[in-house]
Design an enzyme around this catalytic site. Structure first.
Site, mmCIF file in Angstrom:
data_model
loop_
_atom_site.group_PDB
_atom_site.id
_atom_site.type_symbol
_atom_site.label_atom_id
_atom_site.label_comp_id
_atom_site.label_asym_id
_atom_site.label_seq_id
_atom_site.Cartn_x
_atom_site.Cartn_y
_atom_site.Cartn_z
ATOM 1 N N CYS A 227 0.861 -1.184 0.000
ATOM 2 C CA CYS A 227 0.000 0.000 0.000
ATOM 3 C C CYS A 227 0.892 1.225 0.000
ATOM 4 O O CYS A 227 1.953 1.217 0.626
ATOM 5 C CB CYS A 227 -0.878 0.006 1.256
ATOM 6 S SG CYS A 227 -2.018 1.418 1.340
ATOM 7 N N CYS B 51 0.410 4.887 6.170
ATOM 8 C CA CYS B 51 -0.047 5.133 7.542
ATOM 9 C C CYS B 51 0.980 4.569 8.520
ATOM 10 O O CYS B 51 1.473 3.463 8.342
ATOM 11 C CB CYS B 51 -1.418 4.490 7.780
ATOM 12 S SG CYS B 51 -2.653 5.039 6.590
ATOM 13 N N CYS C 19 0.575 1.020 10.406
ATOM 14 C CA CYS C 19 0.123 -0.130 9.618
ATOM 15 C C CYS C 19 1.291 -0.875 8.978
ATOM 16 O O CYS C 19 2.103 -0.272 8.268
ATOM 17 C CB CYS C 19 -0.851 0.363 8.550
ATOM 18 S SG CYS C 19 -1.359 -0.925 7.417
ATOM 19 N N GLU D 24 -5.131 -0.095 -0.330
ATOM 20 C CA GLU D 24 -6.180 0.918 -0.286
ATOM 21 C C GLU D 24 -7.084 0.680 -1.502
ATOM 22 O O GLU D 24 -6.674 0.925 -2.650
ATOM 23 C CB GLU D 24 -5.532 2.312 -0.320
ATOM 24 C CG GLU D 24 -6.462 3.456 -0.661
ATOM 25 C CD GLU D 24 -7.694 3.543 0.250
ATOM 26 O OE1 GLU D 24 -7.579 3.399 1.469
ATOM 27 O OE2 GLU D 24 -8.796 3.760 -0.294
ATOM 28 N N SER E 97 -11.444 4.779 7.597
ATOM 29 C CA SER E 97 -10.502 4.746 8.719
ATOM 30 C C SER E 97 -10.256 6.185 9.134
ATOM 31 O O SER E 97 -9.584 6.930 8.418
ATOM 32 C CB SER E 97 -9.197 4.087 8.278
ATOM 33 O OG SER E 97 -9.453 2.749 7.928
ATOM 34 N N ASN F 102 -9.554 7.538 12.711
ATOM 35 C CA ASN F 102 -8.409 7.491 13.634
ATOM 36 C C ASN F 102 -8.076 8.780 14.375
ATOM 37 O O ASN F 102 -7.359 8.742 15.372
ATOM 38 C CB ASN F 102 -7.149 6.966 12.932
ATOM 39 C CG ASN F 102 -7.367 5.561 12.406
ATOM 40 O OD1 ASN F 102 -8.086 4.796 13.021
ATOM 41 N ND2 ASN F 102 -6.782 5.239 11.270
ATOM 42 N N ASN G 38 -3.082 -2.609 17.268
ATOM 43 C CA ASN G 38 -2.256 -3.825 17.246
ATOM 44 C C ASN G 38 -0.804 -3.396 17.117
ATOM 45 O O ASN G 38 -0.495 -2.512 16.309
ATOM 46 C CB ASN G 38 -2.621 -4.703 16.043
ATOM 47 C CG ASN G 38 -3.897 -5.489 16.285
ATOM 48 O OD1 ASN G 38 -4.199 -5.875 17.408
ATOM 49 N ND2 ASN G 38 -4.657 -5.702 15.238
ATOM 50 N N CYS H 175 -5.971 -6.469 12.264
ATOM 51 C CA CYS H 175 -5.979 -5.299 11.393
ATOM 52 C C CYS H 175 -4.600 -4.658 11.401
ATOM 53 O O CYS H 175 -4.000 -4.477 12.449
ATOM 54 C CB CYS H 175 -6.957 -4.248 11.916
ATOM 55 S SG CYS H 175 -8.608 -4.834 12.131
HETATM 56 N N1 SAH Z 1 -6.585 0.793 3.316
HETATM 57 C C1 SAH Z 1 -7.878 0.624 3.854
HETATM 58 C C2 SAH Z 1 -8.252 -0.805 4.118
HETATM 59 C C3 SAH Z 1 -7.174 -1.680 4.667
HETATM 60 S S1 SAH Z 1 -6.582 -1.276 6.265
HETATM 61 C C4 SAH Z 1 -8.042 1.458 5.096
HETATM 62 O O1 SAH Z 1 -7.060 2.002 5.586
HETATM 63 O O2 SAH Z 1 -9.171 1.595 5.551
HETATM 64 C C5 SAH Z 1 -7.865 -2.022 7.226
HETATM 65 C C6 SAH Z 1 -8.021 -1.494 8.644
HETATM 66 O O3 SAH Z 1 -6.930 -1.873 9.470
HETATM 67 C C7 SAH Z 1 -8.133 0.013 8.710
HETATM 68 O O4 SAH Z 1 -9.299 0.378 9.379
HETATM 69 C C8 SAH Z 1 -6.928 0.415 9.521
HETATM 70 O O5 SAH Z 1 -7.199 1.570 10.259
HETATM 71 C C9 SAH Z 1 -6.705 -0.817 10.383
HETATM 72 N N2 SAH Z 1 -5.370 -0.905 10.925
HETATM 73 C C10 SAH Z 1 -4.223 -0.645 10.289
HETATM 74 N N3 SAH Z 1 -3.177 -0.802 11.117
HETATM 75 C C11 SAH Z 1 -3.681 -1.166 12.323
HETATM 76 C C12 SAH Z 1 -3.100 -1.485 13.593
HETATM 77 N N4 SAH Z 1 -1.781 -1.454 13.789
HETATM 78 N N5 SAH Z 1 -3.928 -1.831 14.615
HETATM 79 C C13 SAH Z 1 -5.260 -1.882 14.413
HETATM 80 N N6 SAH Z 1 -5.858 -1.596 13.249
HETATM 81 C C14 SAH Z 1 -5.079 -1.246 12.208
HETATM 82 FE FE1 SF4 Z 2 -2.769 1.414 3.504
HETATM 83 FE FE2 SF4 Z 2 -4.994 1.112 4.994
HETATM 84 FE FE3 SF4 Z 2 -2.565 0.411 5.947
HETATM 85 FE FE4 SF4 Z 2 -3.148 2.978 5.624
HETATM 86 S S1 SF4 Z 2 -4.179 1.557 7.040
HETATM 87 S S2 SF4 Z 2 -1.237 1.990 4.985
HETATM 88 S S3 SF4 Z 2 -4.397 2.928 3.792
HETATM 89 S S4 SF4 Z 2 -3.633 -0.512 4.243
#
Ligand code: SAH
Ligand code: SF4
Length: 340
Positions: free
Chosen positions: A111, A115, A118, A159, A214, A216, A290, A333
């Site tokens: 991606c 973020c 993530c 994404e 998302s 946040n 997480n 997630c």
């Molecule tokens: N890119 C899209 C969909 C994939 S991410 C998006 O960002 O919505 C899917 C979900 O995982 C999102 O809601 C994101 O906020 C969550 N996520 C990402 N990293 C995370 C983490 N370390 N702990 C908990 N949730 C997380």
């Molecule tokens: Fe990509 Fe969703 Fe992860 Fe952000 S939270 S880096 S948009 S997968």
């Protein structure tokens, strides 16, 4: 012709253009592939009377869902890794719920949204997935893992709005009645807030398809720190796009809010968030962070999460606390990508 990239109508059009055949055969093939995982065309009853056609077709058809390389289990949750034709790997997660299995699918390998919290974002974007690579994850869950799928969430790697057309095409295939027959209202597309994607989806008017965002943080500085996408699309721009989005009469948005200790979990954060949400119809999922390497923050304790939820509820927000499943196998997630 890649069968996992076609709706039934598209397959019918292909049959007509190439072989002078029509929906009778297309429906039969579609049923066998999507309902039974069977591509043995020569043994499909509807093809018995036209073996020459079946043989020609056999040579033209590709069924390439990708290969399930490994599975990781925590209780009955299953994370599986799929190897793609060019050697890249993607992850999907099957979350069983009493006959209502949910499959969390990837839309990209990696991606590029970056973020901070993530795992997928840390590696950057390798490439977009094709339609059949997205649909292939459902195919493999159904016929390799042997599970029926009721719900799809685009919350795996990537994404979805950064790979817009293939994601929409995949959704059209997933909902095909003669195929997987997944109801549009059981599919959720989750975005980090790409406004052009929200606008484009709104124009398609796919009634029932669920949109998750998302969020946040409801503070631009904090959100921009966490999610670089916010620098291009501020919270207000995002809200305007949501206000213009054609929801069904009883529809609502799903907001996802990862709670991060000391960063976005204060009473002030809750107040800002409630103000931001008003008057949008929203169901808010609160998710404790997480752990991911390189992001030195923690999830709040249960009491702090409870207080945050209560503050929001007290301000009229419909809030649901989610306990992230699958942490022990890095299937929670934001943890997808470690194995890739
Ligand atoms: N890119 C899209 C969909 C994939 S991410 C998006 O960002 O919505 C899917 C979900 O995982 C999102 O809601 C994101 O906020 C969550 N996520 C990402 N990293 C995370 C983490 N370390 N702990 C908990 N949730 C997380
Ligand atoms: Fe990509 Fe969703 Fe992860 Fe952000 S939270 S880096 S948009 S997968």
């Amino acid at each position: 012709m890649d069968i996992l990239a076609l709706t039934l109508d598209e397959l019918g059009a292909f049959f007509t253009a190439e072989f002078g055949k029509g929906m009778f055969h297309a429906s039969a093939l579609y049923r066998e592939i999507y309902k039974a995982g069977n591509r043995d065309i020569l043994n499909i009853p509807e093809f018995a009377a036209s073996p020459a056609f079946a043989e020609k077709l056999e040579k033209r058809l590709i069924l390439a869902p990708g290969q399930v390389l490994s599975t990781f289990r925590e209780k009955n949750l299953v994370k599986f890794i799929t190897g793609l034709s060019d050697g890249l790997k993607i992850e999907s997660v099957l979350i069983p719920m009493a006959g209502r299995n949910t499959l969390c699918v990837s839309s990209q390998a990696g991606c590029r949204m970056g973020c901070r919290f993530c795992e997928t974002g840390r590696a950057g974007l390798k490439r977009n997935l094709s339609v059949s690579e997205i649909v292939g994850q459902v195919f493999n869950a159904r016929f390799v893992l042997g599970e029926k799928i009721r719900n799809i969430v685009f919350m795996g790697m990537g994404e979805p709005f950064d790979n817009f057309d293939p994601v929409i095409a995949a959704i059209r295939i997933m909902t095909e009645q003669k195929g997987f027959d997944i109801a549009l209202r059981h599919i959720t597309v989750s975005t980090a807030g790409l406004v052009r994607g929200i606008d484009a989806l709104g124009r398609l008017n796919m009634k029932g398809l669920r949109l998750a965002v998302s969020v946040n943080s409801a503070d631009d500085a904090t959100r921009s720190f966490l999610m670089p996408v916010n620098r291009a699309h501020s919270l207000q721009t995002l809200k305007t796009a949501l206000q213009n989005f054609p929801l069904t009469r009883r529809g609502c948005f799903l907001f996802e809010y990862i709670l991060i200790k000391g960063l976005n979990d204060s009473e002030t954060d809750a107040i800002k968030l409630a103000e931001y949400i008003h008057p949008l119809p929203v169901r808010l999922n609160l998710i404790p962070l997480n752990a991911v390497a390189g992001f030195n923050y923690e999830s709040p304790c249960d009491d702090d999460m409870q207080n945050f939820a209560e503050s929001l509820a007290g301000q009229g927000v419909f809030v649901v606390k989610r306990w992230s499943k699958g942490r022990s196998v890095s299937a929670g997630c934001g943890q997808l990508g470690l194995e890739c």
